[in-house]
Design an enzyme around this catalytic site. Sequence first.
Site, mmCIF file in Angstrom:
data_model
loop_
_atom_site.group_PDB
_atom_site.id
_atom_site.type_symbol
_atom_site.label_atom_id
_atom_site.label_comp_id
_atom_site.label_asym_id
_atom_site.label_seq_id
_atom_site.Cartn_x
_atom_site.Cartn_y
_atom_site.Cartn_z
ATOM 1 N N SER A 159 38.871 4.784 -11.289
ATOM 2 C CA SER A 159 39.791 5.872 -11.581
ATOM 3 C C SER A 159 40.655 5.598 -12.814
ATOM 4 O O SER A 159 40.112 5.393 -13.888
ATOM 5 C CB SER A 159 40.631 6.126 -10.334
ATOM 6 O OG SER A 159 40.951 7.467 -10.256
ATOM 7 N N HIS A 196 36.666 10.227 -3.387
ATOM 8 C CA HIS A 196 37.264 9.322 -4.364
ATOM 9 C C HIS A 196 37.615 7.980 -3.712
ATOM 10 O O HIS A 196 38.580 7.894 -2.954
ATOM 11 C CB HIS A 196 38.536 10.014 -4.886
ATOM 12 C CG HIS A 196 39.108 9.380 -6.100
ATOM 13 N ND1 HIS A 196 38.496 9.447 -7.328
ATOM 14 C CD2 HIS A 196 40.245 8.652 -6.289
ATOM 15 C CE1 HIS A 196 39.242 8.819 -8.224
ATOM 16 N NE2 HIS A 196 40.300 8.309 -7.614
HETATM 17 C C1 GCU Z 1 45.040 10.937 -10.081
HETATM 18 C C2 GCU Z 1 44.821 11.312 -11.525
HETATM 19 C C3 GCU Z 1 43.463 10.839 -12.024
HETATM 20 C C4 GCU Z 1 43.254 9.389 -11.725
HETATM 21 C C5 GCU Z 1 43.506 9.134 -10.257
HETATM 22 C C6 GCU Z 1 43.454 7.655 -9.861
HETATM 23 O O1 GCU Z 1 44.199 11.685 -9.262
HETATM 24 O O2 GCU Z 1 44.990 12.694 -11.639
HETATM 25 O O3 GCU Z 1 43.353 11.060 -13.412
HETATM 26 O O4 GCU Z 1 41.964 8.994 -12.111
HETATM 27 O O5 GCU Z 1 44.802 9.570 -9.912
HETATM 28 O O6 GCU Z 1 43.697 6.798 -10.681
HETATM 29 O O7 GCU Z 1 43.202 7.408 -8.681
#
Ligand code: GCU
Length: 421
Positions: free
Chosen positions: A255, A400
């Site tokens: 992420s 995610h």
């Molecule tokens: C949020 C953010 C993302 C990122 C994510 C993470 O959702 O909007 O851009 O990748 O956090 O780091 O888990």
Amino acid sequence: MKRNTIRMGVIIMALAVTGVAISGDLPTPDQLPLKAELPDPLAMFEKGAKVTTKEQWEKRRRPELKHLFEHYMYGKAPKAPKVNAKVERIDKNALGGKATLKEITLTFAGIDGPKIHVLLVVPNKKGPHPVFVGMNFCGNHAVLNDPKITLNPNWMYGNRKGVKDNKATEQARGTDVEVWNIEDIIDRGYAIATFYSGDIDPDRADERGIQKYFGNEFDWSTIRAWAWGYSRVIDYLETLEDEIDTKRIIVVGHSRLGKTALLCCAFGERVALCIPHQAGCGGSGPSRPAVGNKGAESVKRINTSFPHWFNKRFKDFNEEPERLPFDQHCLIALCAPAPVLLSNAVDDKWANPDGQFALLVAADPVYKLMGSKGIAAKNMPAVGKLMDSPLGYWIRAGKHSMNRDDWQVFLDFADKHLKAK
Ligand code: GCU
């Protein structure tokens, strides 16, 4: 609009006449042309001239793109200071005797500031070993169930297990074992070096990390600072030639840390393979809203929620990201010819899995120019089926997260590209 176009033309002509490589005189975002489609990664910014040789890419377009990314998005970071390493502890009998574990503290000459705590786990077999370098979200004490690992003293995300008042407690130990799967990594013959993002810069808009200790001429954002941290860990690993195969360094991150891993690979030359996992907007996902999944994170949204991740200028693209003189396929292309695996999850539309695939296709001409096979097909592979070409793609069912199944795929991809060598 017309006036802007003329001004832009004047700037470009001035650059052409003086023969000055692009410099601090780059146009302000409102002077840049609107382009709904992904810009050609092989067309020079200055005069639009087409890059047709490897040499032109390496000598002209690659530095130009790096400069553009620094200027408009991630900010500029200082050069590497000398890295000093202190080995704090060695356990030659980690993971039931399969590995040697070391805790190392990295400090930087002349900087009385943040230290990076590295946890290095290396197979107890004859080296040198390929190595995964990965920044973690919760501290090294979370990645293994080992009560001896130093509890990280820095600021932590309040919503993580075992964290109280933004500090890790004993209950935080081992809470990320299934995120990092270190035993699997060791069993497959790889070493791993991991470290906590907050050692370098806490993820807070109201607080800077390492940036405070360097001059004001640098406008490095948090993601840029984290990427700088990856590079300093690589500096250290390069001193361990018997244990670590420095020609087989893999950077990985999930992420926001995947965005960082990709930036590190794109800006450096020492990374052999890159896995930005579910990285999305500002990393492996497009900035242009027309590309990929509807409802994916936008430039405006990311800049609003996480203003510290990118530099100030990037906010000027909130309303019209189509003015960016690059998109994130150019960041992927900067990694060429190193293999890059974009890995995703079906329910994680926020990270724009379709858009990420489109970026791989758009980066492919650069990989081909660099003599790589690039991408195997122009259509996304089925869910659960790894496309293991140098520009690789994987999408699994689910959401995610980074889990054991993902790691099996990361290891397969790494085996395919690095094990034979
Ligand atoms: C949020 C953010 C993302 C990122 C994510 C993470 O959702 O909007 O851009 O990748 O956090 O780091 O888990």
